[in-house]
Design an enzyme around this catalytic site. Structure first.
Site, PDB file in Angstrom:
ATOM      1  N   GLU A  83      43.505  34.859  39.400  1.00  0.00           N
ATOM      2  CA  GLU A  83      43.271  35.382  38.051  1.00  0.00           C
ATOM      3  C   GLU A  83      44.595  35.867  37.432  1.00  0.00           C
ATOM      4  O   GLU A  83      44.869  35.614  36.252  1.00  0.00           O
ATOM      5  CB  GLU A  83      42.258  36.533  38.104  1.00  0.00           C
ATOM      6  CG  GLU A  83      40.822  36.111  38.373  1.00  0.00           C
ATOM      7  CD  GLU A  83      40.594  35.711  39.820  1.00  0.00           C
ATOM      8  OE1 GLU A  83      41.456  36.019  40.675  1.00  0.00           O
ATOM      9  OE2 GLU A  83      39.552  35.081  40.105  1.00  0.00           O
ATOM     10  N   GLN A 142      54.109  45.818  53.721  1.00  0.00           N
ATOM     11  CA  GLN A 142      54.161  45.994  52.270  1.00  0.00           C
ATOM     12  C   GLN A 142      52.996  46.869  51.802  1.00  0.00           C
ATOM     13  O   GLN A 142      51.841  46.554  52.063  1.00  0.00           O
ATOM     14  CB  GLN A 142      54.077  44.626  51.586  1.00  0.00           C
ATOM     15  CG  GLN A 142      54.219  44.671  50.076  1.00  0.00           C
ATOM     16  CD  GLN A 142      53.960  43.297  49.462  1.00  0.00           C
ATOM     17  OE1 GLN A 142      52.821  42.863  49.322  1.00  0.00           O
ATOM     18  NE2 GLN A 142      55.033  42.592  49.120  1.00  0.00           N
ATOM     19  N   GLY A 143      53.297  47.963  51.134  1.00  0.00           N
ATOM     20  CA  GLY A 143      52.270  48.877  50.629  1.00  0.00           C
ATOM     21  C   GLY A 143      52.141  48.773  49.126  1.00  0.00           C
ATOM     22  O   GLY A 143      52.608  49.668  48.396  1.00  0.00           O
ATOM     23  N   SER A 175      46.673  37.302  42.764  1.00  0.00           N
ATOM     24  CA  SER A 175      45.438  36.517  42.783  1.00  0.00           C
ATOM     25  C   SER A 175      45.494  35.366  41.775  1.00  0.00           C
ATOM     26  O   SER A 175      46.345  35.331  40.878  1.00  0.00           O
ATOM     27  CB  SER A 175      44.246  37.425  42.446  1.00  0.00           C
ATOM     28  OG  SER A 175      44.317  37.830  41.087  1.00  0.00           O
ATOM     29  N   GLU A 215      58.216  36.251  46.880  1.00  0.00           N
ATOM     30  CA  GLU A 215      57.082  35.803  47.690  1.00  0.00           C
ATOM     31  C   GLU A 215      56.519  34.497  47.157  1.00  0.00           C
ATOM     32  O   GLU A 215      56.247  33.562  47.898  1.00  0.00           O
ATOM     33  CB  GLU A 215      55.998  36.876  47.699  1.00  0.00           C
ATOM     34  CG  GLU A 215      54.810  36.560  48.577  1.00  0.00           C
ATOM     35  CD  GLU A 215      53.859  37.728  48.664  1.00  0.00           C
ATOM     36  OE1 GLU A 215      52.956  37.676  49.505  1.00  0.00           O
ATOM     37  OE2 GLU A 215      54.010  38.693  47.903  1.00  0.00           O
ATOM     38  N   SER A 248      49.008  46.917  47.363  1.00  0.00           N
ATOM     39  CA  SER A 248      47.604  46.928  46.943  1.00  0.00           C
ATOM     40  C   SER A 248      46.925  48.245  47.293  1.00  0.00           C
ATOM     41  O   SER A 248      47.268  48.896  48.284  1.00  0.00           O
ATOM     42  CB  SER A 248      46.841  45.773  47.607  1.00  0.00           C
ATOM     43  OG  SER A 248      47.393  44.530  47.221  1.00  0.00           O
TER      44      SER A 248
END
Length: 392
Positions: free
Chosen positions: A373, A130-131, A371, A248, A133
């Protein structure tokens, strides 16, 4: 834990149990429970195990038969995941394609893409990374800067991706790119399928705290892919990426729950061996840890009940990732504290035991897959109605 969804799937469950008992033997049995979403341990054994599952037609049980699946329903998929975790089989090496890319293609891919890519996934013939980030845009995908420009019948892609799980093994990447250079934030993004075996793609492993290289950084320098390799619509990549992350966050927690329960039980055994159960403060923390894994179970069962009745999972499905990742870290800290000085000693060549590796890898769980956050922002803005986070 025993799940019984009634006679409709009982035969399927029994068939799966018999198959696992007959095939989870020898080297595979010696590697029970090995690996995880960010744990690349025993990669070759896990890859061989995936081939064994493929030969038995146990990969993609819910995928349509025309693409190589069994064409079964949601109940069978849930039963498979729980029985698989219950048997403590090796973590599937091809999970990135099986649990993320495949469902995304089924939902948003073209018919040609489904025919081209889904059968090799089930045959363990092609591995995916998976590309999403990027440096400076780890959790904020709206800040993606990797560019893709259309040249004739190809897309030309340049940029850098990072934290690509198992990227060093990937034959293909699904890459979020910015195809409109004038766009900002969520607009003008496009998701492309891109082969790695070409001069414009360089993949470098990143060594993690556990001494493994399951993460990678990917450098794209005029890398090329076909014009028909767009998933969804050009300029609508944000919607496609969010669908992937939803998958996910929604599915990967199901088998992890049983793993966390095993770790909690191991923690209690360790506390008993060390006499820590006599300490009222430690006993309170151990009870708290046990309660946390039971809450994960209840949350998952609630989500499963909603899915099986055709309802959209409620807010608990969104909070599950935040809760599970933070509580698993606390479980790891407590386990290391109970292990005492022995928890700080590693074997030859940085050899880690199961408890040490789980603790170190858990530290990334509040980052990947969205994340903490980001999760808190989603909960605050979408469920609590709080003002949106200020943008610079």
């Amino acid at each position: 834990m025993e799940l019984d969804f009634g006679p409709a799937v009982r035969d399927f469950r029994d068939e799966l149990r018999d198959w696992l008992a007959a095939h989870l033997v020898g080297e595979f049995a010696e590697h029970r429970g090995v690996g995880g979403p960010t744990d690349g341990a025993a990669w070759e054994v896990r890859l061989a195990w995936d081939c064994e599952l493929s030969a038995g037609r146990w990969l993609g049980v819910g995928w349509p038969q025309e693409y190589g699946g069994r064409g079964l329903g949601l109940l069978e998929e849930i039963v498979f995941e729980y029985e698989y975790a219950r048997a403590n089989a090796p973590y599937r090496a091809t999970v990135n394609a099986l649990d993320l890319l495949g469902p995304m293609l089924l939902q948003m891919g073209s018919e040609a893409q489904k025919k081209r890519f889904l059968p090799p996934i089930l045959a363990v013939g092609e591995l995916w990374g998976q590309g999403f980030s990027e440096p400076g845009a780890g959790s904020d995908l709206a800040s993606v800067r990797t560019r893709a420009e259309r040249e004739g019948e190809e897309w030309v892609v340049s940029g850098q991706k990072v934290w690509t799980s198992f990227g060093v093994h990937a034959d293909w990447l699904y890459v979020l790119t910015r195809t409109d250079p004038q766009s900002v934030r969520h607009k003008g993004l496009t998701l492309l399928l891109l082969p790695t075996d070409q001069p414009g793609v360089e993949i470098r492993p990143i060594r993690n705290l556990a001494g493994q290289d399951e993460f990678a950084e990917v450098f794209l320098s005029d890398a090329r892919t076909g014009a028909d390799m767009v998933v969804g619509e050009v300029g609508q990549g944000w919607r496609t990426a969010m669908a992937t992350l939803g998958i996910e966050r929604g599915t990967t927690l199901l088998p992890q729950q049983l793993t966390f329960e095993r770790e909690a039980e191991s923690l209690i055994d360790l506390a008993r061996e060390r006499g820590a159960l006599d300490d009222p403060m430690l006993r309170r923390r151990i009870v708290d840890a046990w309660i946390s894994v039971r809450i994960m179970r209840t949350t998952n069962l609630r989500t499963l009940a909603e899915l099986t009745t055709g309802r959209t999972p409620g807010a608990q499905a969104t909070t599950a990732k935040l809760y599970a990742s933070t509580r698993h870290q606390q479980l790891g800290y407590l386990a290391m504290e109970l292990a005492g000085p022995a928890g700080q000693i590693v074997g030859e060549n940085y050899g880690l035991d199961t408890r040490q590796r789980s603790f170190l890898l858990s530290l990334a769980e509040t980052i990947y897959g969205g994340s903490s956050e980001i999760q808190r922002n989603i909960i605050g803005e979408q469920f609590l109605g709080l003002p949106k986070e200020p943008r610079p």
